[in-house]
Design an enzyme around this catalytic site. Sequence first.
Site, mmCIF file in Angstrom:
data_model
loop_
_atom_site.group_PDB
_atom_site.id
_atom_site.type_symbol
_atom_site.label_atom_id
_atom_site.label_comp_id
_atom_site.label_asym_id
_atom_site.label_seq_id
_atom_site.Cartn_x
_atom_site.Cartn_y
_atom_site.Cartn_z
ATOM 1 N N ASP A 162 0.775 -1.234 0.000
ATOM 2 C CA ASP A 162 0.000 0.000 0.000
ATOM 3 C C ASP A 162 0.812 1.292 0.000
ATOM 4 O OD1 ASP A 162 -1.685 -2.115 0.498
ATOM 5 O OD2 ASP A 162 -2.754 -1.167 2.140
ATOM 6 N N GLU A 398 2.056 -9.750 11.407
ATOM 7 C CA GLU A 398 1.950 -9.333 10.005
ATOM 8 C C GLU A 398 3.323 -9.258 9.366
ATOM 9 O OE1 GLU A 398 -1.021 -6.158 8.228
ATOM 10 O OE2 GLU A 398 -0.717 -5.775 10.351
#
Length: 433
Positions: A162, A398
């Site tokens: 992103d 993550e």
Amino acid sequence: MHKDLEEDVSAAARVLESNWTGRYTVPATGLYPHQWSWDSAFVAIGTRHHEPARARAELVTLLDAQWADGRVPQIVYDIGRDDDYAPGADFWQAPTSGLVQPPVHAWAAWLVHCADPAGSAHEGFLARVYPRLARWHEYLHVRRAGDVGLPIAKHPWETGTDNSPLWDVALERVPPEARTSILRPDLQHAGSGERPGNRDYRRYYRLAEAYRDAGCADDVPIGFAMVCPLFSTLLAVSELALARMAQALPDAGCAAPSGHRTDTHEAAAARVIAAMDRHLWDETLGLYVALDDTTGEQVRRATVNGLVPLLLAKRATTERSERMLATLTGPGFLGGGTFLPSVSREDPAFDPALYWRGPAWFNTTWLLLRAVRALDRDDLAPRLRQHFALAAAEGFPEYLDPDTGTGRGTRQFSWTAALTLDVLLADESGLLR
């Protein structure tokens, strides 16, 4: 199985079991409570080892949400939890996001099939998913084709990376203003120093609003159109997987759809690779870079996105493959620290804590591990495998701090657990095995 290995396998399986909804696996129950596109593909790759039927269901559920134009949506919403994530279904005025994510799905489907050919044949899995995946790729080749013949991303979220520095210049052209109230439930699960800032989010929303208001039409310019080397690489690899499927379908008792044959997909992969070589290669950096389709200019930033094309190294020149390997082992990446950062340590934007601007991600590390194993680089594989040795101890985060190995982002993250399972249990070295 060694006791420690058995414990790590069990711990990873528990994460996937906890995040399984009965139809698909959420990336994380708090931060990401819906079904994400490329997350489900990575989850299926790991789940195939112990629950192949569930791995098949994961992909079928995602493909059930495919749009009429062929796109596989970035997010399939659980409408009952729409207040837990923003932007949600209300924003898109639809049960899915209008955006997409990198096309790793056909590769995942082929690996899932190979893990349990008998179960796959019994369910008619290949016959069910192949035409949908072929339409997904056709959408990318046709509706998303940029000026150089490679698919464009209409939003940073579509790249999967992103807030990578690759998108900085293009995003500067987007006003940091949005009509939508911007909620940040993500900050309840990760520190602000680990997530994109509010100014970034205002631009993200501005782009998403423009795309939504245009009816998610891909021929309407909205101010962002980027060619990503990671996205293009996964399209080429998945075309090769579709070629395997087309070849296997007659043996599964059905024929490939008209117009879709092994050579069709091989040719599509070759076109993608040739365009990448022509337009994305940067000899000075020794990797592939992004391309701004609006200006026609390369974005000369060294990121892990540009190393993922090592997956295609056996189809590239030896000199280029060796150049990429030298970059991978150089000071910006593995040579400069313990783990594989998402951005070169030599890039001015490098930040070991901030999302896709430095941390070591398990999915990109897995992709590079696959690449070096396919190249028989047994000297490099242990360097990449060590990421996964930390996964259980860090709570399946993550991503990791690329220098210390400290877990960052949310925990009990599904693709971390799934890809850890794959690394611990898989013994194949071939890319498409």
